[in-house]
Design an enzyme around this catalytic site. Structure first.
Site, mmCIF file in Angstrom:
data_model
loop_
_atom_site.group_PDB
_atom_site.id
_atom_site.type_symbol
_atom_site.label_atom_id
_atom_site.label_comp_id
_atom_site.label_asym_id
_atom_site.label_seq_id
_atom_site.Cartn_x
_atom_site.Cartn_y
_atom_site.Cartn_z
ATOM 1 N N GLY A 244 0.807 -1.218 0.000
ATOM 2 C CA GLY A 244 0.000 0.000 0.000
ATOM 3 C C GLY A 244 0.839 1.267 0.000
ATOM 4 C CG ASP A 263 7.195 -7.833 4.792
ATOM 5 O OD1 ASP A 263 6.569 -6.799 5.056
ATOM 6 O OD2 ASP A 263 7.261 -8.803 5.575
ATOM 7 C CB CYS A 359 -1.435 1.304 12.067
ATOM 8 S SG CYS A 359 -1.169 -0.485 12.054
#
Length: 429
Positions: A244, A263, A359
């Site tokens: 994203g 990742d 987040c």
């Protein structure tokens, strides 16, 4: 299905979630597979009850004096759907698929228990052990932040500026109540749904299939913008996941320069390839193996660390995670964040920047991790975050909590976004 059948199904799903300690999405999917007669509208309404019940679990439990799934499901109707005992009784009467009507004891509890008199953690709808973290971070406003994290979220979209502009996409989405986001210049917001409604399936829209837009919370868009990717830079997205923020970085760079998407868990990267093609992104290299990053050491203008975290800032979208989270899981995440920051910092060139994003709303995962990193790495220093925010979002600093030396926080109550934390550090030249 009438309300009674939908309510009974929601209670069944909530019981499954509690008994098997599983994600709500999995339980709802399995219920749908075993009840194929239920239409899309029924499944949406059942999902709304389930998610509302999980968001307002403590409030509902307080009203009924019970932590049973039945109390949570009925409580969702009263707290979020605008129903009353009278309207629910009328809707359930004569419905053979409905759960038992409210008993006299349950109705009595509803009349006796006033939510405004409940303990603060109950009104905030957070686990008791998490309440001190919110209070430490938000002070007197912590209950309001917890309540905002327990509300229904909007559907946010990011316009892919490589292929379209916001006005063009807004015209394409006419009839969906879509509007520009308050801060992100490329964001579009579809307001939270009400009652048994459901958001439009934007992924079935021609605009989505043509790569004009992505589903991305406005807070995530802001975090990507604050990282500071610009045309021609060399950028490493160290925890790229499904991509994203990688896509947002590429769009900000106008397909110029280079983004390396990595990742540590290769399977997380699997969606990125289709997303890159659809978005017409041409300056991203996917680097799944850690050893392949070696040539990038001390060469990156920008390294973005979108760190794995508890996700506490996304509780309004994933309320079941709020009740599965443990203090041990928080400790594991903190250790991971410390390790990832140390590893990722190796790739920042002298004079380059390291952007740390979570987040999460917990200070342990945010400013405390940055403080620990700076103490161990004197060659890095924080940028002026007030200046950074103003340079990206002129005149909108009042929509974020900004500490010039400590970072930037976004929250539902204060910013209208999911909860995010951003800190940008500069490496000495």
């Amino acid at each position: 299905m009438r309300l009674g059948g939908r309510l009974a199904a929601a209670i069944e799903v909530l019981e499954d979630i509690r008994a098997r300690h599983r994600p709500a999405a999995d339980a709802l999917r399995d219920w749908g597979l075993s009840h194929r007669f239920a239409g899309a509208g029924d499944r949406a309404a059942i999902g709304n009850i389930v998610y509302d019940a999980l968001r307002r679990k403590r409030s509902a439990g307080y009203l009924f004096g019970s932590d049973e799934p039945r109390a949570a499901a009925f409580g969702a109707l009263f707290l979020e759907w605008g129903e009353t005992p009278e309207t629910v009784k009328a809707a359930l009467t004569g419905d053979r698929f409905a759960p038992p009507l409210l008993s006299d004891d349950e109705i009595g509890a509803l009349g006796a228990n006033r939510l405004e008199e409940a303990p603060e953690a109950v009104r905030a709808d957070v686990p008791d052990w998490c309440a001190p973290f919110l209070e430490a971070r938000f002070g007197a406003g912590w209950v309001a932040e917890g309540m905002a994290l327990s509300a229904r979220p909007p559907l946010d979209l990011r316009v892919n500026t490589l292929k379209a502009d916001r006005d063009k996409v807004l015209r394409e989405l006419s009839g969906m109540n879509a509007e520009p986001t308050a801060m992100s210049p490329h964001g579009i917001r579809i307001p939270p749904i009400k009652g048994s409604g459901r958001h439009p399936n934007v992924q079935a829209e021609p605009a989505f299939r043509k790569g004009w837009l992505e589903v991305q919370d406005e807070g995530s868009q802001i975090a990507a913008a604050l990282a500071g990717a610009e045309s021609g830079l060399q950028v490493l997205d160290y925890c790229a996941g499904a991509g994203g923020k990688t896509l947002a970085l590429s769009a900000a760079m106008e397909n110029r320069g280079q983004v390396f998407a990595h990742d540590s868990e290769k399977q997380r990267l699997s969606p990125i390839f289709d997303r890159l093609r659809r978005a017409d992104v041409r300056n991203v290299q996917v680097v799944p193996r850690p050893e392949e990053l070696a040539p990038l050491e001390k060469r990156m203008d920008l390294v973005l660390v979108d760190a794995p975290c508890t996700g506490s800032g996304t509780w309004r979208r994933r309320p079941d995670a709020k009740w599965r989270l443990t203090d041990r899981q928080l400790e594991v995440r903190m250790a991971e964040q410390e390790k990832i920051l140390a590893e990722a910092s190796r790739f920042v060139r002298p004079g380059g920047r390291l952007a740390y994003v979570t987040c999460s709303i917990f200070p342990q995962e945010n400013v405390e991790r940055i403080d620990a990193f700076l103490a161990a790495n004197p060659g890095f220093n924080p940028v002026d975050h007030a200046q950074l925010f103003e340079s990206r979002f002129e005149g909108k600093s009042g929509s974020a909590r900004i500490d010039p030396a400590k970072g930037i926080s976004l929250t539902p109550a204060y910013s209208g976004t999911d909860g995010f934390y951003v800190a940008v550090l500069s490496r000495a030249a």
